[in-house]
Write an enzyme that holds these catalytic residues in place. Structure first.
Site, PDB file in Angstrom:
ATOM      1  CE  LYS A  79      -3.794   1.937   2.606  1.00 36.30           C
ATOM      2  NZ  LYS A  79      -4.602   2.028   3.932  1.00 36.30           N
ATOM      3  CB  SER A 154      -7.994   3.757   3.108  1.00 35.56           C
ATOM      4  OG  SER A 154      -7.133   3.005   3.956  1.00 35.56           O
ATOM      5  CB  SER A 178      -8.433   0.940   5.956  1.00 35.20           C
ATOM      6  OG  SER A 178      -9.249   2.061   6.157  1.00 35.20           O
TER       7      SER A 178
END
Lengths: 487, 95, 478
Positions: A79, A154, A178
């Site tokens: 990420k 997210s 997330s």
């Protein structure tokens, strides 16, 4: 035999060990997948081809010397919230559009040391603030199961990348869901470890008392593999915990004799879509068939987790994001007139609407006259929510329920109303407030879209959590399904 | 719970965020709905409840007093918008 | 004077650690800009603070030395505000739960009395960087070497009633932190600085008046002057019918005025909240006891003991305990002479030695005459080998590196003439050579005794024992 990109990390590791393919071949395969498919998904912000191939070559040499470990040569994606030395780290924000990290996050360093290959950095909601991956400055990510829908957020880029077979696994971070929520929405296994289990060093902070790094994988076994390399105390993170890191993979084979599973009543309240409820109950029945005992439990304060979270998280975020001031790094406005102009314009231009909203909320709840009513109150309710979980775990080993109230929703469906968007995390947020480990595993489909089952364990209960998930995955194949367009 | 535009501007100033007039009214509406949701907390009795700042009940670890960092100014200033002679530059500051 | 001045001080003492409070960067003063600023000090995205153990130990030392309660659990909080020398946009400090609180320190008053000044609390925090206002094309340069240097902020009660008391208190704190080895006290380098909260009220009034905060007081001289100015300004303002506004003011030593601080004009809302990156600091009772056991004898106790053990006046004892090094020096020298000479040692340390140190800009630790050497000199005065006057010459020679007292006395032939027969002969010569003065003396002008002694000293190059000379002259004249 499954194609490379449909295989699990464990499966790919076995192929590497047997010499069926090299890490370079594997890496090239996934880089080619990214090149072919990412335009439609927008899962990656940066693809690190040169770095990945160099790591793969090193991994192959390491294997040739007979020094390979369980993760050597396996490609994954990070990420874009994790700093990776000499690599652009954007956090999905214009603020960090051209920020090149001068150091490695602990997660990156540990996985690098384990011989993992980094394919690239994945798209995400800006500063991890979002549940749909629509707040990214780099554009929304699409759900591989239905490109008109969101992949969740997210960690939406990581989820979409793994779900579409552009990477066999990816790291993520989970502040209010997330990892688990996008895992649920894209048919993946998403693990959020106990707060403090994985070092936060080098992970751009959203809400420090809630943020935790974890994984998005195809199976609980893969999550165990990665967590073994990622977990452990770090002298640079005061909130990382010194508890010993168990052998998570070995723990998969030793599930508890008679599992007592708590099913929180309010997880099945009005907000839950009926078809999702049915699917989740079917998954619970599978555990029952495997010999588990289902017990209804009450978490009376859990409905307050969303309002609590939306005080605590923005408060911490408003302070954490003050460092982005256009002085030492990050976006700086053109030709600032004075210091105030420099600050206000750099931040006004550098942050997107949702981030500004959260900064505003956090600033407000901490400000003079409101602190007690909001921040202190939320901290107290947080204590009550945590106590609810502790009480439940006196009677049961694990808690299970839905990860999200609905399957993946359409892009744009909830952007107009932040509160509706926030309510999407209603089942996941309490787990962060209490610092517990949680996992979402695919447990069925509703109108062709994956549904996630959330399992929650007591602090440091990852071995039992993973074992339960693994056992379910031994008996079912939801976790192995891929969206047909990417199979 | 509602917020006037001036209140919103005050918060934005505290947070050093430049908002356009459009943004101000948009934010004030959305902030109001967030705060309304958050106001659910007020109904809970929290007398005697110890505020929880941290998910784990632990004590701060201490680091030995040792210098472990070498000068890496050039590396660290590569991300800086404006530097000169090793200093970060900002518009003139008046104390 | 119908106005009473009320002053409270917030003293910032940089703790003398090798590394910063939350990072492994060096704290050394004077490095090239930003070369001692690590990722943590720069507030880079993703970095985290880790607390320096020594900082906590030093705070506890201070707390124990001032009778404070040591908090078994203290908490770091974030103080949020934007300023270019504050990289994270917040300062990590302690707010509701400081590391130590509720102590006191005694100060000496001008009238010889003493006063107990309350210490509300002392908390740990990080220092900010520095803004360099020299011209960078109309811009300001930011150096973050100082950012993250550990500070102990020592907050007094509003117990001080005059600029002099404020200075006396600050000197006491200065003495103590150096004594404890927790701060180098270097005010030029900013290691020890202070803000003053000042208000006035009518005598007899019990409520506090509106206060102003004076920032940037970085020398004892400035503090006294700045506070005096501010008090005068407030009195003038109120007597002219105005009211004092609560504000932060800056003392400008060049123009000798105080003025409101531009950067503090906006009312600040610091939005303190517990720092989620740091856990509560837990100090176990055993740790406190171990630190207590390691404390040196404190200045006040040592001062009392000097009076008791060495028979010194309180004033001398106070001067000699100004610093731990000075007290050690004195004690080493005084212990090496016969007990009755201890006061003489004090005179020499406070007199010749201090003068020589000041002249050469040295501190006691680098004195050219060490304690045993000074004791050797004082012993020779005490046993009448040399006079005090000759001793000054010997001291200068010792200072110049010519050896110890005995060697110099021997080499220069400075030994006192104590042979009564020889002295009697010289006295006789002097009397014979000054018949006029002798007559006057005998007429009752007894103060001419000094003249005769001087004449004898001249003929003996000062080597005669003055007491003995006195007696011999007296005997010869009467």
């Amino acid at each position: 035999m499954t194609t490379l990109h449909a295989d699990t990390l464990a499966g790919l590791a076995a192929r590497l060990a047997r010499g069926e393919c090299s890490s370079v071949e594997l890496t090239r395969h996934f880089l080619a997948r990214i090149a072919a498919h990412d335009d439609g998904l927008n899962a990656f912000i940066s693809v690190l081809e040169t770095r990945a191939l160099a790591q793969a070559e090193a991994a192959d040499r390491c294997r040739a010397r007979g020094e390979a470990g369980p993760l050597t040569g396996l490609p994954i994606a990070h990420k874009d919230i994790f700093c990776a030395r000499d690599t652009r780290t954007t956090c999905g924000s214009r603020m960090l559009e051209s920020f090149v990290a001068p150091y490695d996050a602990a997660v990156v360093a540990r996985l690098d040391a384990a011989g993992v290959v980094t394919l690239g950095k994945t798209n995400m909601d800006e500063f991890a603030m979002g549940s749909s991956n629509e707040t990214s400055y780099f554009g929304p990510v699409r759900n591989p199961w239905d490109p008109s829908r969101v992949p969740g957020g997210s960690s939406g880029g990581s989820a979409a990348a793994v779900a579409a077979g552009l990477a066999p696994a990816a790291t993520g971070t989970d502040t209010g869901g997330s990892i688990r929520q996008p895992a649920a929405l894209t048919g993946l296994t998403g693990l959020k470890p106990t707060y403090g289990r994985v070092s936060r060093w080098g992970m751009v902070a959203f809400a420090s008392s809630l943020d935790q790094a974890g994984t998005l994988t195809r199976s609980a076994e893969d999550a165990a593999l990665l967590l073994s390399a990622m977990a452990g105390a770090d002298a640079r993170d005061s909130t990382s915990v010194e508890a010993e890191v168990p052998d998570y993979r070995a723990a998969l084979e030793t599930p508890p004799e008679r599992l007592r599973i708590g099913v929180p009543r309010n997880f099945f309240d009005d907000g839950l879509e009926e078809a999702v409820a049915v699917t989740v109950r079917e998954a619970l029945a599978e555990f029952e068939r495997q010999g588990a005992e289902l017990v209804e439990v009450d978490l009376p304060n859990l409905p307050l987790s969303v309002p609590t979270y939306y005080v605590v998280a923005p408060a911490e975020a408003s302070s954490n994001l003050s460092r982005f001031d256009g002085v030492r790094f990050g976006h700086r406005c053109e030709d600032p007139q004075d210091l105030l102009d420099l600050y206000e314009r750099s931040r006004g231009e550098g942050f997107g609407a949702e981030v500004k909203r959260r900064i505003m909320t956090g600033t407000y709840v901490l400000s003079a006259g409101y602190y007690d009513a909001y921040y202190l109150k939320a901290q107290q309710v947080r204590q009550l929510i945590t106590a609810d979980f502790a009480r439940a775990f006196e009677a049961v080993d694990l808690l299970m329920g839905p990860t999200t109230p609905t399957p993946a929703f359409e892009l744009g469906a909830k952007t107009a109303d932040p509160v509706q968007m926030y309510l999407n995390d209603i089942y996941t947020i309490g787990v962060n407030l209490a610092g517990l480990p949680g996992i979402s595993i695919p447990c069925g489909e509703v109108t062709g879209l994956p549904v996630g089952l959330q399992i929650v364990a007591p602090h440091f209960g990852e071995p039992a959590l993973l074992a339960a998930a693994h056992r379910y995955q031994q008996a079912t194949d939801w976790h192995l399904r891929m969206p047909s367009a990417y199979a | 719970m509602s917020l006037t535009n001036d209140q919103v501007r005050g918060i934005a100033r505290l947070a050093r965020l430049r908002l356009t007039d459009e943004e101000v009214s948009e934010v004030s509406g959305k902030l109001a709905s967030i705060l309304e949701m958050v106001d659910q907390l007020q109904a809970t009795d929290t007398r005697e409840v110890v505020p929880m700042a941290h998910p784990l009940d632990a004590a701060q670890r201490l680091r030995p007093d040792e210098v472990t960092e070498a000068d890496q100014r050039d590396d660290y200033q590569r991300n800086a918008p404006q530097t000169e002679r090793g200093l970060y530059l900002v518009p003139r500051v008046v104390e | 004077m119908k106005w009473e001045t009320v002053i409270g001080l917030e003293i910032h003492a940089q703790l003398a650690t090798r590394s910063k409070i939350f990072s492994g960067s060096a704290t050394a003063y004077g490095a090239e800009p930003n070369t001692q600023a690590s990722l943590v000090d720069l507030g880079y995205p993703g970095v985290l603070p880790v607390l320096n153990a020594e900082v906590v130990r030093m705070a506890v030392r201070f707390g124990l030395a001032t009778g404070c309660t040591i908090a078994p659990r203290s908490v770091f909080a974030r103080k949020n505000y934007f300023y270019p020398d504050l990289p994270k946009g917040y300062q990590i400090s302690q707010y509701e739960l400081p590391v130590v609180h509720g102590g006191y320190l005694e100060i000496d008053l001008a009238d010889g009395g003493r006063k107990r000044v309350g210490i509300t609390r002392a908390h740990l925090e990080e220092d900010a960087g520095k803004s360099l206002h020299e011209d960078f094309h109309g811009m300001t340069g930011i150096d973050l070497n100082r950012a993250g240097t550990p500070l102990l902020e020592i907050v007094s009660e509003p117990d001080l009633r005059s600029p002099d008391e404020a200075v006396a208190y600050m000197r006491r704190i200065h003495q103590l932190v150096r004594w404890l080895g927790i701060c180098d006290g270097n005010m030029q380098e900013g290691s020890f600085r202070c803000d003053a909260n000042i208000s006035i009220r009518r005598h007899g009034e019990t409520r506090l008046g509106t206060r102003t905060e004076l920032k940037n007081l970085n020398s004892f001289r400035f503090i006294e002057r700045a506070i005096r100015h501010e008090v005068e300004r407030q009195i003038e303002l109120v007597e002219d019918g105005g009211t004092v506004v609560q504000e932060t003011r800056l003392y400008d030593p060049e123009r000798d005025v105080t003025r409101p601080m531009r950067s503090k004009e906006e009312a600040n809302d610091y939005r303190y909240f517990p720092d989620p990156d740091l856990l509560p600091v837990v100090i176990e009772p055993a740790t406190v006891e171990a630190i207590r056991a390691s404390l040196p004898e404190l200045p006040a106790a040592r001062r009392e003991r000097f009076v008791r053990d060495y028979g010194l006046p309180d004033y001398d004892a106070g001067v000699l305990t100004a610093s731990r090094e000075l007290a050690e020096y004195y004690e080493a020298a005084a212990g090496a002479v016969p007990p009755p000479a201890a006061k003489l040692v004090a005179n020499w340390v406070m007199g010749e030695l201090t003068a020589a140190l000041n002249r050469d800009g040295l501190d006691i630790g680098s004195s050219r005459v060490d304690a045993p050497a000074l004791a050797g000199l004082v012993a020779r005065i005490h046993d009448d080998t040399i006079s005090g006057k000759i001793a000054k010459e010997v001291f200068e020679a010792m200072w110049a590196g010519e050896g110890d007292a005995d060697g110099i006395i021997e080499a220069r032939g400075l030994k006192q003439i104590t042979d009564a027969g020889a002295l009697e002969a010289i006295v006789a010569e002097v009397i014979a050579a000054h018949p006029g003065q002798v007559a006057e003396y005998r007429d009752g002008k007894h103060k001419l005794m000094g003249f005769f002694v001087g004449q004898v000293m001249k003929r003996t190059q000062g080597k005669a024992n003055p007491g003995q000379v006195n007696a011999l002259i007296k005997a010869a004249l009467e």
